[in-house]
Design a protein around this motif. Structure first.
Motif, PDB file in Angstrom:
ATOM      1  N   TYR A  20      -2.543  -7.250 -38.929  1.00  0.00           N
ATOM      2  CA  TYR A  20      -1.262  -7.833 -38.489  1.00  0.00           C
ATOM      3  C   TYR A  20      -0.713  -7.066 -37.296  1.00  0.00           C
ATOM      4  O   TYR A  20      -0.128  -7.647 -36.384  1.00  0.00           O
ATOM      5  N   THR A  21      -0.882  -5.741 -37.332  1.00  0.00           N
ATOM      6  CA  THR A  21      -0.380  -4.925 -36.227  1.00  0.00           C
ATOM      7  C   THR A  21      -1.182  -5.194 -34.958  1.00  0.00           C
ATOM      8  O   THR A  21      -0.629  -5.287 -33.862  1.00  0.00           O
ATOM      9  N   GLU A  22      -2.509  -5.367 -35.121  1.00  0.00           N
ATOM     10  CA  GLU A  22      -3.371  -5.605 -33.953  1.00  0.00           C
ATOM     11  C   GLU A  22      -3.197  -6.998 -33.359  1.00  0.00           C
ATOM     12  O   GLU A  22      -3.124  -7.158 -32.144  1.00  0.00           O
ATOM     13  N   HIS A  23      -3.154  -8.027 -34.222  1.00  0.00           N
ATOM     14  CA  HIS A  23      -3.232  -9.404 -33.721  1.00  0.00           C
ATOM     15  C   HIS A  23      -1.967 -10.234 -33.953  1.00  0.00           C
ATOM     16  O   HIS A  23      -1.886 -11.361 -33.475  1.00  0.00           O
ATOM     17  N   GLY A  24      -1.017  -9.694 -34.690  1.00  0.00           N
ATOM     18  CA  GLY A  24       0.158 -10.497 -35.043  1.00  0.00           C
ATOM     19  C   GLY A  24      -0.088 -11.240 -36.341  1.00  0.00           C
ATOM     20  O   GLY A  24      -1.190 -11.759 -36.559  1.00  0.00           O
ATOM     21  N   TYR A  25       0.932 -11.291 -37.167  1.00  0.00           N
ATOM     22  CA  TYR A  25       0.816 -11.895 -38.494  1.00  0.00           C
ATOM     23  C   TYR A  25       0.256 -13.318 -38.457  1.00  0.00           C
ATOM     24  O   TYR A  25      -0.619 -13.680 -39.244  1.00  0.00           O
ATOM     25  N   ASP A  26       0.758 -14.127 -37.526  1.00  0.00           N
ATOM     26  CA  ASP A  26       0.366 -15.536 -37.484  1.00  0.00           C
ATOM     27  C   ASP A  26      -1.100 -15.748 -37.135  1.00  0.00           C
ATOM     28  O   ASP A  26      -1.663 -16.807 -37.427  1.00  0.00           O
ATOM     29  N   ASN A  27      -1.708 -14.755 -36.483  1.00  0.00           N
ATOM     30  CA  ASN A  27      -3.077 -14.955 -35.991  1.00  0.00           C
ATOM     31  C   ASN A  27      -4.160 -14.383 -36.902  1.00  0.00           C
ATOM     32  O   ASN A  27      -5.330 -14.342 -36.518  1.00  0.00           O
ATOM     33  N   VAL A 107       5.830  -5.245 -38.728  1.00  0.00           N
ATOM     34  CA  VAL A 107       5.226  -6.570 -38.920  1.00  0.00           C
ATOM     35  C   VAL A 107       6.280  -7.557 -39.425  1.00  0.00           C
ATOM     36  O   VAL A 107       6.394  -8.680 -38.923  1.00  0.00           O
ATOM     37  N   ILE A 108       7.080  -7.138 -40.389  1.00  0.00           N
ATOM     38  CA  ILE A 108       8.100  -8.022 -40.961  1.00  0.00           C
ATOM     39  C   ILE A 108       9.144  -8.395 -39.916  1.00  0.00           C
ATOM     40  O   ILE A 108       9.561  -9.556 -39.813  1.00  0.00           O
ATOM     41  N   ALA A 109       9.545  -7.411 -39.107  1.00  0.00           N
ATOM     42  CA  ALA A 109      10.591  -7.665 -38.108  1.00  0.00           C
ATOM     43  C   ALA A 109      10.173  -8.731 -37.100  1.00  0.00           C
ATOM     44  O   ALA A 109      11.012  -9.381 -36.485  1.00  0.00           O
ATOM     45  N   ALA A 110       8.858  -8.941 -36.928  1.00  0.00           N
ATOM     46  CA  ALA A 110       8.372  -9.893 -35.928  1.00  0.00           C
ATOM     47  C   ALA A 110       8.179 -11.301 -36.493  1.00  0.00           C
ATOM     48  O   ALA A 110       7.805 -12.211 -35.755  1.00  0.00           O
ATOM     49  N   SER A 111       8.430 -11.508 -37.779  1.00  0.00           N
ATOM     50  CA  SER A 111       8.148 -12.815 -38.381  1.00  0.00           C
ATOM     51  C   SER A 111       9.315 -13.333 -39.213  1.00  0.00           C
ATOM     52  O   SER A 111       9.680 -12.738 -40.227  1.00  0.00           O
TER      53      SER A 111
END
Lengths: 192, 192
Positions: A20-27, A107-111
Motif C-alpha cells: 500500500y505504501t509503495e503503490h497506493g491502497y487502490d492499486n 495509508v489510512i490518511a490517503a483513503s
C-alpha cells in the motif's frame, strides 16, 4: 500447515503495508499481498475478509480489551483517568510497532474508504469505554462525554507519537495532549 | 414547476423522517417518500441522490459555513472559543427545528449505515474548523486538538439539547458541556 497461523497473519499485515505504501491502497490486490507473504490468494481469505481488513487486524479485540481495562481500573480512579489508563495500556502495546503504526496511519490518511473504517473502529472504542464507565457507576452524560474526550485524546496522542517516530513513549504523548486540552479549556473558553 | 424548489426539499425531508420513524429506515423506499411529499419518484432524484441523503440535506453547506464563522470570529478569540462560537451559530440555526432534530437523531442511532454517514459529516466539520484555525494562525497540533474538542463538545451539546426537547437553548447546553469537560480534566487526570 495450521489452518490459522499467527506468523502468517503477521506477514500478511507487513506485506499489505509495504504494498500500500509503495503503490497506493487502490492499486494493490489481495493476490499481490498473498504472493508477497508467500501464500495463495485462497489462503488469504482464511485470515482476512478483504484487502481492507488486513489493516485492522486485531481491532476486533480492542473494544473488549478496553472495556476490561476500564472496569479493572482502581476503584477510586475518576472516569477520565480510568479511560486514559486503559488507553495507555493499549497504546503502549501498539508502541512496540512504531514503524508499522506510522505506515498504517499514512495509508489510512490517503483513503476515504479507510478513514471511514477507522472512524467506525474509533466509535466502537468510544462505546466500549462508555459502557465500562456505566458499569463503574458513572452517570450517563458524564460517561459518554468522558469516553468521547478520552478517544479524542488518544487519537491526538497517537498522532504525536507517530509524528515523533516514537521518540517519546505513548504515555508521555498522552500526558502532553491532556495538558493541551486543559489549557484549551481553562484559558480559552471565557467570552472575549 | 421550478426544477428545484426549497419547499419541496423541505417536504421531502419531513416525509422521510416521518416514514423512517414509523417503519424503520430499512423498510422505506424512495417511492414512498416521494409519494408522501406529493411528487414523483423521478422528481425525487432532482433533490437527493438516494434515501440516505435526504437526512443530510444542507450538510454539504456546513463545512463552508463553519469555516467562515471561525475565520470571522473576533481576532482576539482563542482557538477553542472561536470554534465554539461558530458551532453555536450553526447549532442555534438548527434549534429552530427541535422536533425534526430529535427524530433525525433517533433514526440515525438505529442504523449503522446512517451512523457511518453521520461520522463522515462530523469529520468534515472537524476538518473545516481545523483549517479555519490554521488560517487564523493557530499552530497545527493545537488547531487539530481544538477542532476535535469542539466537535465532541457540540455533539454532546446536541445530545443534551435533543434529550431535553429544546427546553434549554443550544448555547446553554454547550456551556454546560464545556463545564463538564473542564471538570473531567481538572479534577480527574492526576494519577490516583
Amino acid at each position: 500447515m495450521a489452518r490459522w497461523d499467527p506468523g502468517t497473519a503477521e506477514r500478511l499485515t507487513q506485506a499489505a503495508l509495504e504494498l500500500y505504501t509503495e503503490h497506493g491502497y487502490d492499486n494493490v490486490t489481495v493476490t499481490q499481498i498473498a504472493e508477497r507473504a508467500g501464500i495463495t490468494r485462497r489462503s488469504y481469505f482464511r485470515y482476512f475478509a478483504d484487502k481492507r481488513e488486513v489493516l485492522f487486524a486485531g481491532s476486533e479485540r480492542l473494544p473488549a480489551a478496553l472495556r476490561a481495562a476500564v472496569v479493572d481500573a482502581h476503584p477510586a480512579a475518576s472516569p477520565l483517568y480510568a479511560a486514559l489508563e486503559a488507553l495507555t495500556q493499549v497504546g503502549t502495546a501498539l508502541a512496540e510497532h512504531i514503524d508499522r503504526t506510522a505506515a498504517r496511519r499514512a495509508v489510512i490518511a490517503a483513503s476515504p474508504e479507510l478513514q471511514e473504517r477507522e472512524r467506525t473502529k474509533l466509535a466502537m472504542v468510544t462505546s466500549a469505554i462508555e459502557e465500562a464507565l456505566l458499569q463503574r457507576g458513572v452517570d450517563g452524560e458524564k460517561a459518554e462525554l468522558a469516553a468521547r474526550l478520552a478517544t479524542v485524546a488518544s487519537q491526538s496522542a497517537l498522532d504525536r507519537w507517530a509524528a515523533g517516530r516514537g521518540e517519546n513513549d505513548f504515555e508521555t504523548c498522552l500526558q502532553a495532549v491532556v495538558t493541551s486540552l486543559r489549557e484549551l479549556l481553562t484559558d480559552d473558553v471565557a467570552p472575549i
